[in-house]
Design a protein around this motif. Structure first.
Motif, short mmCIF file in Angstrom:
data_model
loop_
_atom_site.label_atom_id
_atom_site.label_comp_id
_atom_site.label_asym_id
_atom_site.label_seq_id
_atom_site.Cartn_x
_atom_site.Cartn_y
_atom_site.Cartn_z
N VAL A 373 26.89 -12.49 58.15
CA VAL A 373 27.09 -11.22 57.45
C VAL A 373 27.26 -11.49 55.96
O VAL A 373 27.43 -12.64 55.54
CB VAL A 373 28.34 -10.48 58.00
CG1 VAL A 373 28.22 -10.24 59.49
CG2 VAL A 373 29.62 -11.27 57.68
N GLY A 374 27.23 -10.41 55.20
CA GLY A 374 27.41 -10.53 53.76
C GLY A 374 26.69 -9.42 53.04
O GLY A 374 25.90 -8.67 53.64
N PRO A 375 26.92 -9.27 51.75
CA PRO A 375 26.27 -8.21 50.99
C PRO A 375 24.76 -8.41 50.90
O PRO A 375 24.24 -9.52 51.12
CB PRO A 375 26.94 -8.30 49.62
CG PRO A 375 27.43 -9.71 49.53
CD PRO A 375 27.82 -10.09 50.91
N SER A 376 24.04 -7.35 50.58
CA SER A 376 22.59 -7.43 50.43
C SER A 376 22.23 -8.41 49.32
O SER A 376 22.88 -8.43 48.27
CB SER A 376 22.01 -6.05 50.11
OG SER A 376 22.25 -5.14 51.17
N GLY A 377 21.20 -9.20 49.57
CA GLY A 377 20.76 -10.16 48.57
C GLY A 377 21.56 -11.43 48.52
O GLY A 377 21.35 -12.26 47.63
N ALA A 378 22.49 -11.62 49.48
CA ALA A 378 23.33 -12.82 49.45
C ALA A 378 22.60 -14.05 49.96
O ALA A 378 23.04 -15.17 49.70
CB ALA A 378 24.60 -12.58 50.26
N VAL A 547 30.17 -15.76 56.72
CA VAL A 547 30.05 -14.83 55.60
C VAL A 547 29.26 -15.53 54.49
O VAL A 547 29.66 -16.60 54.01
CB VAL A 547 31.43 -14.39 55.08
CG1 VAL A 547 31.26 -13.41 53.92
CG2 VAL A 547 32.24 -13.76 56.20
N VAL A 548 28.13 -14.94 54.11
CA VAL A 548 27.27 -15.50 53.07
C VAL A 548 27.41 -14.65 51.82
O VAL A 548 27.21 -13.43 51.85
CB VAL A 548 25.80 -15.55 53.52
CG1 VAL A 548 24.92 -16.10 52.40
CG2 VAL A 548 25.65 -16.39 54.78
N GLU A 549 27.79 -15.30 50.72
CA GLU A 549 27.92 -14.62 49.43
C GLU A 549 27.32 -15.52 48.36
O GLU A 549 27.63 -16.71 48.28
CB GLU A 549 29.40 -14.35 49.11
CG GLU A 549 30.08 -13.40 50.07
CD GLU A 549 31.55 -13.20 49.74
OE1 GLU A 549 31.91 -12.09 49.32
OE2 GLU A 549 32.32 -14.17 49.88
N THR A 554 30.94 -18.65 52.51
CA THR A 554 32.29 -18.63 51.94
C THR A 554 33.38 -18.54 53.00
O THR A 554 34.51 -18.92 52.76
CB THR A 554 32.44 -17.46 50.96
OG1 THR A 554 32.14 -16.23 51.65
CG2 THR A 554 31.49 -17.61 49.78
N GLU A 555 33.03 -18.02 54.18
CA GLU A 555 34.00 -17.92 55.28
C GLU A 555 33.28 -18.21 56.58
O GLU A 555 32.12 -17.85 56.77
CB GLU A 555 34.64 -16.53 55.34
CG GLU A 555 35.49 -16.18 54.12
CD GLU A 555 36.16 -14.82 54.27
OE1 GLU A 555 36.05 -14.21 55.35
OE2 GLU A 555 36.79 -14.36 53.31
#
Length: 598
Positions: A373-378, A547-549, A554-555
């Motif tokens: 998961v993560g924000p768009s474009g991550a 979590v991809v940022e 990152t998590e």
């Protein structure tokens, strides 16, 4: 940024063209032999006509005139019959060679890494598979045999003309320097000109394809003017490229026409002067004039088809260039020791100097369910494509059972890991052929089992001819959900141990998505699953969440652990649920369905 596929060198293209004809020596010899016989039969006409004129001049007996006229008519009929069968032989040879070339080209395209195709863009590959194949088809079926016929006929006509009178053949020398100089000027410039023309057409096709595919986005953002301007620029480059090749033709063709007319005029003048001085007979002059006239036709065909040969050579170079697309070397690799996938220090960028992923480390345990998961474009989808072996890392490694994914042959790679996205294609053919693409030799019970596993057997049996129903363009049209079920059934047959799911149900309506999730649950059962979660409903049931940022993980941990840590994932979860920050995490967690894929 698109990087066009490479173009083969001119020498490579001609070597390949010659090798194609060498693969069919019998057909090639028969074709050349028939054309040679037809050309020889055609040479008899002018000589017999000259003899007939000479016989009339000396008032020969009627029987001799009839004999010459009959022989002349006989050779004309014989030449017509030979030409017919020669053209049939040329057509058979051309179609055979063209079919093999098309099959080889498709085989080359299918071996290209998907990343290479995506980098080149659809326009370049589409132009090669349509416009270049059509141009080469015309070249193989028409230009090549016509050129061979013209060369044979022209050479024999010159020999026959010299045999009639070497003096009357001398005016041909006047046209030779003009023809050679004009043709050399044209040939030096034409290949590069036609390559630029085809490349410019690829840019037009690429831009139009992007505009059509993204029409809704263009309209929503009000970028119609920008796309029109892009198309105008592409058309401008294409127009300039075609204008250049047209300029070459408008210079070359008039020069060639002059080289035709001068020898004819000089032959008449010189021949008439020699006849008045009794140096040649009227029969010789007649035959020479007819031979010179007869020479114009093969020479004109040769030079006019030379233009098509240049187009065909450029198209062949572009088709052969597909095989030269850069691909990292793949040394022989051992079989993976197990099904564990490890990502170590992976960096990747689609454009040099602009990284998307920065030093990613991750280990997938056999049979676990991981949500990314993560924000768009991550970089979520990029990581998924690396895990599926579609792209290779610019640094670091992605291994399965200790073996780099990039070292595995494509068929072996797909037996290890497969990507499931929302985009699936139904190929022209029967439903059985579509499902069995992963295992073409799969027996019918296995195909039916795969369809049943994804809840598709009921509607498949209800089709007009069951599994033998033609689907795809021109056949029975499947719904989006049915097409995706067919794709999932292919996965059942392929039986990869790891699946990368990139929002496989994102483009479906809610009811179809729920039905498909039940099908997807059957596919993922017992397999390692990586879900690229653009929506978080599939994350809370996963064994772990990554979590991809900004191109980094990152998590990493279970849903409960990450919510309790109150970091980025917890914020995303609360935002998605629409809950207040102080609400206990356990109260927002939805109860998983038993038939959900996660």
């Amino acid at each position: 940024m698109n990087h066009a596929l490479p173009v083969a060198g001119r020498a490579q293209a001609w070597r390949y063209a010659r090798s194609l004809f060498r693969t069919h020596p019998g057909m090639f010899r028969a074709t050349i032999g028939l054309h040679l016989l037809a050309a020889l039969a055609g040479l008899a006409g002018p000589r017999l006509l000259g003899d007939l004129v000479q016989a009339v001049q000396r008032m020969a007996h009627t029987a001799e005139l009839n004999r010459l006229a009959g022989a002349l008519a006989g050779f004309v009929v014989l030449q017509a019959v030979l030409i017919r069968y020669a053209y049939l032989a040329s057509a058979r040879l051309g179609e055979q060679i063209l079919a093999e070339l098309r099959e080889e080209f498709i085989a080359r395209v299918l071996t290209l890494p998907l990343g290479t195709v995506e980098s080149a863009g659809t326009g370049d590959l589409l132009t090669r598979t349509t416009r270049d194949v059509d141009a080469l088809s015309k070249c193989v079926r028409l230009a090549v045999p016509e050129t061979l016929i013209a060369l044979l006929t022209g050479g024999l006509v010159v020999v026959a003309l010299i045999a009639v009178s070497p003096v009357l053949a001398a005016p041909l020398l006047i046209g030779v320097p003009i023809t050679v100089a004009g043709t050399k000027w044209y040939v030096r410039r034409a290949p590069s000109g036609y390559l630029r023309q085809n490349a410019a057409y690829s840019e037009v096709t690429d831009g139009l394809a992007e505009t059509v595919e993204g029409a809704r986005t263009v309209e929503a953002l009000g970028r119609q003017g920008q796309r029109v301007a892009r198309t105008d620029r592409d058309l401008g480059r294409s127009w300039r490229a075609e204008r250049y090749t047209l300029f070459l033709r408008t210079v070359w063709w008039p020069v060639i026409e002059v080289s035709y007319v001068l020898p004819m005029v000089l032959t008449l003048l010189v021949g008439g002067w020699l006849y008045l001085r009794h140096a040649v007979t009227l029969g010789q002059l007649t035959a020479a004039v007819v031979y010179v006239q007869q020479l114009i036709h093969p020479l004109d065909r040769l030079l006019s088809w030379l233009d098509e040969l240049q187009v065909g050579a450029a198209s062949l170079a572009r088709l052969l260039g597909v095989a030269d697309a850069p691909e990292p070397p793949r040394p022989p690799a051992p079989l993976p020791a197990d099904t564990r996938i490890e990502v170590r220090g992976v960096r990747f960028g689609y454009i040099e100097g602009r990284e998307v992923l920065h030093g990613v480390d991750l280990t997938l345990r056999s049979g676990e369910r991981l949500a990314v998961v993560g924000p768009s474009g991550a970089g979520k989808s990029t990581l998924g494509r690396l895990l599926a072996g579609i792209h290779r890392p610019t640094e670091g490694s992605v291994t399965v059972g200790g073996v780099p994914l990039g070292a595995l042959a494509p068929d072996r790679l797909r037996a290890e890991v497969a990507l499931v996205s929302q985009e699936h294609h139904v190929f022209i053919g029967t439903l059985r052929e579509n499902v069995a693409m992963a295992r073409p030799a799969a027996p019918e019970p296995d195909v039916r089992t795969a369809l049943a596993a994804v809840n598709a057997l009921e509607w498949a049996d209800a089709l007009p001819r069951g599994l033998d129903t033609a689907v795809g363009d021109g056949g029975h049209q499947l719904t989006a959900a049915q097409a995706q079920q067919v794709a999932l059934a292919r996965l059942i047959l392929a039986d990869p141990h790891t699946l990368v799911l990139d929002e496989a149900t994102a483009l479906l309506d809610p009811r179809a998505a729920r039905d498909l999730e039940r099908s997807l649950a059957a596919v993922v059962h017992g397999r390692t699953v990586v879900a690229i979660a653009h929506r978080l409903f599939s994350a809370h049931d996963a064994d772990r969440v990554a979590v991809v940022e900004d191109g980094r993980i990152t998590e990493l941990g279970s849903h409960d652990e990450l919510v309790a840590a109150n970091g980025s994932y917890a914020a995303l979860w609360r935002s998605w649920q629409g809950d207040a920050p102080e609400k206990p995490p356990d109260m927002v967690r939805a109860r998983p369905r038993e038939d959900a894929p996660f």
